[in-house]
Design a protein around this motif. Structure first.
Motif, PDB file in Angstrom:
ATOM      1  N   GLU A   1      28.855 -15.029  34.332  1.00  0.00           N
ATOM      2  CA  GLU A   1      28.678 -13.688  33.756  1.00  0.00           C
ATOM      3  C   GLU A   1      28.876 -13.673  32.239  1.00  0.00           C
ATOM      4  OE1 GLU A   1      28.061 -13.483  37.444  1.00  0.00           O
ATOM      5  OE2 GLU A   1      30.142 -14.056  37.019  1.00  0.00           O
TER       6      GLU A   1
ATOM      7  N   GLY B   1      19.386 -13.522  35.671  1.00  0.00           N
ATOM      8  CA  GLY B   1      19.204 -12.886  34.379  1.00  0.00           C
ATOM      9  C   GLY B   1      19.972 -13.600  33.285  1.00  0.00           C
TER      10      GLY B   1
ATOM     11  N   PRO C   1      25.295 -13.700  28.680  1.00  0.00           N
ATOM     12  CA  PRO C   1      25.718 -13.603  27.280  1.00  0.00           C
ATOM     13  C   PRO C   1      26.522 -14.830  26.843  1.00  0.00           C
ATOM     14  CG  PRO C   1      26.187 -11.564  28.469  1.00  0.00           C
ATOM     15  CD  PRO C   1      25.799 -12.584  29.497  1.00  0.00           C
TER      16      PRO C   1
ATOM     17  N   ASN D   1      27.644  -5.260  40.408  1.00  0.00           N
ATOM     18  CA  ASN D   1      27.681  -4.047  39.585  1.00  0.00           C
ATOM     19  C   ASN D   1      28.759  -4.182  38.504  1.00  0.00           C
ATOM     20  OD1 ASN D   1      27.045  -1.424  38.715  1.00  0.00           O
ATOM     21  ND2 ASN D   1      28.588  -0.516  40.060  1.00  0.00           N
TER      22      ASN D   1
ATOM     23  N   GLN E   1      30.344  -4.302  34.729  1.00  0.00           N
ATOM     24  CA  GLN E   1      30.172  -3.741  33.398  1.00  0.00           C
ATOM     25  C   GLN E   1      31.089  -4.504  32.451  1.00  0.00           C
ATOM     26  OE1 GLN E   1      31.378  -0.975  35.787  1.00  0.00           O
ATOM     27  NE2 GLN E   1      29.312  -1.257  36.616  1.00  0.00           N
TER      28      GLN E   1
ATOM     29  N   ARG F   1      32.136  -4.361  28.281  1.00  0.00           N
ATOM     30  CA  ARG F   1      32.030  -3.812  26.926  1.00  0.00           C
ATOM     31  C   ARG F   1      32.662  -4.794  25.934  1.00  0.00           C
ATOM     32  NH1 ARG F   1      30.953   0.831  24.465  1.00  0.00           N
ATOM     33  NH2 ARG F   1      30.733   1.909  26.455  1.00  0.00           N
TER      34      ARG F   1
ATOM     35  N   GLN G   1      29.858  -2.377  21.929  1.00  0.00           N
ATOM     36  CA  GLN G   1      28.607  -2.327  22.668  1.00  0.00           C
ATOM     37  C   GLN G   1      28.802  -2.775  24.103  1.00  0.00           C
ATOM     38  OE1 GLN G   1      27.011  -6.008  20.288  1.00  0.00           O
ATOM     39  NE2 GLN G   1      25.762  -5.846  22.155  1.00  0.00           N
ATOM     40  N   MET G   2      27.949  -2.294  24.970  1.00  0.00           N
ATOM     41  CA  MET G   2      27.905  -2.773  26.339  1.00  0.00           C
ATOM     42  C   MET G   2      27.032  -4.022  26.379  1.00  0.00           C
ATOM     43  SD  MET G   2      29.817  -0.875  28.226  1.00  0.00           S
ATOM     44  CE  MET G   2      29.298  -1.450  29.855  1.00  0.00           C
ATOM     45  N   LEU G   3      27.547  -5.060  27.022  1.00  0.00           N
ATOM     46  CA  LEU G   3      26.778  -6.287  27.187  1.00  0.00           C
ATOM     47  C   LEU G   3      25.950  -6.183  28.462  1.00  0.00           C
ATOM     48  CD1 LEU G   3      29.390  -9.067  26.301  1.00  0.00           C
ATOM     49  CD2 LEU G   3      27.616  -8.098  24.820  1.00  0.00           C
ATOM     50  N   SER G   4      24.802  -6.796  28.410  1.00  0.00           N
ATOM     51  CA  SER G   4      23.965  -6.906  29.599  1.00  0.00           C
ATOM     52  C   SER G   4      24.356  -8.178  30.338  1.00  0.00           C
ATOM     53  CB  SER G   4      22.484  -6.928  29.216  1.00  0.00           C
ATOM     54  OG  SER G   4      21.664  -7.086  30.349  1.00  0.00           O
ATOM     55  N   VAL G   5      25.104  -8.035  31.425  1.00  0.00           N
ATOM     56  CA  VAL G   5      25.567  -9.195  32.173  1.00  0.00           C
ATOM     57  C   VAL G   5      24.776  -9.283  33.472  1.00  0.00           C
ATOM     58  CG1 VAL G   5      27.872  -9.127  31.183  1.00  0.00           C
ATOM     59  CG2 VAL G   5      27.417  -7.875  33.289  1.00  0.00           C
TER      60      VAL G   5
ATOM     61  N   ASN H   1      23.704  -9.249  37.209  1.00  0.00           N
ATOM     62  CA  ASN H   1      24.169  -8.585  38.418  1.00  0.00           C
ATOM     63  C   ASN H   1      23.173  -8.877  39.524  1.00  0.00           C
ATOM     64  OD1 ASN H   1      26.674  -6.963  38.066  1.00  0.00           O
ATOM     65  ND2 ASN H   1      25.521  -6.068  36.377  1.00  0.00           N
TER      66      ASN H   1
END
Length: 302
Positions: free
Chosen positions: A217, A237, A240, A272, A274, A276, A295-299, A301
């Motif tokens: 993740e 996906g 990061p 799910n 999240q 930040r 910022q919110m990271l796109s991890v 899922n």
């Protein structure tokens, strides 16, 4: 919510006095470089203030991704052990070695022995330390990879070999089955063209292939002293890949950003998640520590 702090490359100073015998190897190049380029740039006051600010934000855990010392002198290794103790209990601070911690042959083993409580997984083994190691804190799996080894003069390469790849693959799969948020720590950047040839990670493609197949993740690293946010391919996906500047970098450098640390606020559950990212540190204008990014990271899922 779990709050994970990340710092890297403190290069603790001041550099202790060294004997001629201790400098009669690769260390002489590092000694000259420190005197010419790093003395007064990587500063104790900057680092101390950064750590104070970080501790005021009360992270649940701290990751330190290597280069605690400069030349891996015995006095430096002992000083780094005292510094680690000041950061928190060993179960709350996870450390991996950097190339400066393995500056000359046998230095890494001495550092690992001195810092063992901060580099051991939840399952403690006798003898030499095992990498990668695993620490589970709540829903978070912290996996420490070792890319450090002694190199020739003027080289700062890292290594990720097949044995570690096999062990990392199993840990990633096991932690996925447990529904954990997997954070991988490595000192050298694992992406293409992320640093100079003589500072690269040998086996970076193997590392990326491991994550592409088994997933993670979040990947945290140091080494470059830069602020970078990138990603590597995972099975569900992009994953990061975050680097933080040196924790002791002062103001005024044209090529390196001032010291900062990252806070990752991790919540949710498998499928799910999240995460930040909050960046705190010095701006280029003054010595006031402030929030520099949020910022919110796109991890991944799945």
């Amino acid at each position: 919510m779990f709050r994970l702090a990340h710092i890297s490359d403190p290069h603790l100073g001041p550099l202790p006095e060294a004997t001629a015998w201790q400098l009669a190897n690769k260390r002489i190049f590092g000694y000259v470089n420190w005197r010419r380029n790093r003395k007064g740039v990587l500063t104790t006051d900057i680092l101390d203030n950064l750590i104070t600010d970080m501790q005021e934000h009360a992270p649940d855990h701290l990751a330190v991704t290597g280069d605690l010392v400069n030349l891996a002198l015995p006095a430096e290794i002992a000083n780094a052990r005292r510094w680690l103790t000041s950061l928190g209990a060993p179960e709350d601070v996870s450390v991996i070695p950097g190339n400066h911690d393995a500056y000359v042959p046998n230095a890494r083993m001495k550092a690992e022995e001195a810092w063992r409580p901060f580099m051991s997984g939840d399952i403690v083994h006798s003898g030499s330390l095992n990498f990668p190691y695993l620490r589970v804190r709540g829903k978070i799996a912290i996996i420490g990879v070792n890319s450090a080894r002694a190199t020739l003069p003027l080289m700062a390469t890292g290594y990720f070999r097949k044995a570690q790849a096999r062990a990392l693959s199993k840990l990633l799969d096991d932690c996925k089955e447990e529904g954990l948020f997997r954070v991988v720590l490595i000192h050298h950047p694992p992406l293409k063209h992320s640093t100079h040839w003589h500072k690269r990670l040998i086996g970076a493609s193997r590392f990326r292939k491991t994550l592409r197949k088994h997933g993670a993740e979040l990947v945290l690293h140091g080494h470059t002293h830069l602020l970078t946010k990138a990603a590597t391919e995972g099975p569900h996906g992009p994953i990061p890949v975050i680097c933080v500047p040196s924790a002791s970098q002062g103001l005024g450098s044209r090529s390196k950003p001032p010291a900062r640390y990252n806070l990752f606020e991790i919540g949710g559950k498998d499928g799910n998640w999240q995460c930040r990212l909050i960046e705190r540190g010095y701006s280029t204008e003054d010595k006031v520590i402030s929030e520099l990014g949020n910022q919110m990271l796109s991890v991944p899922n799945a």
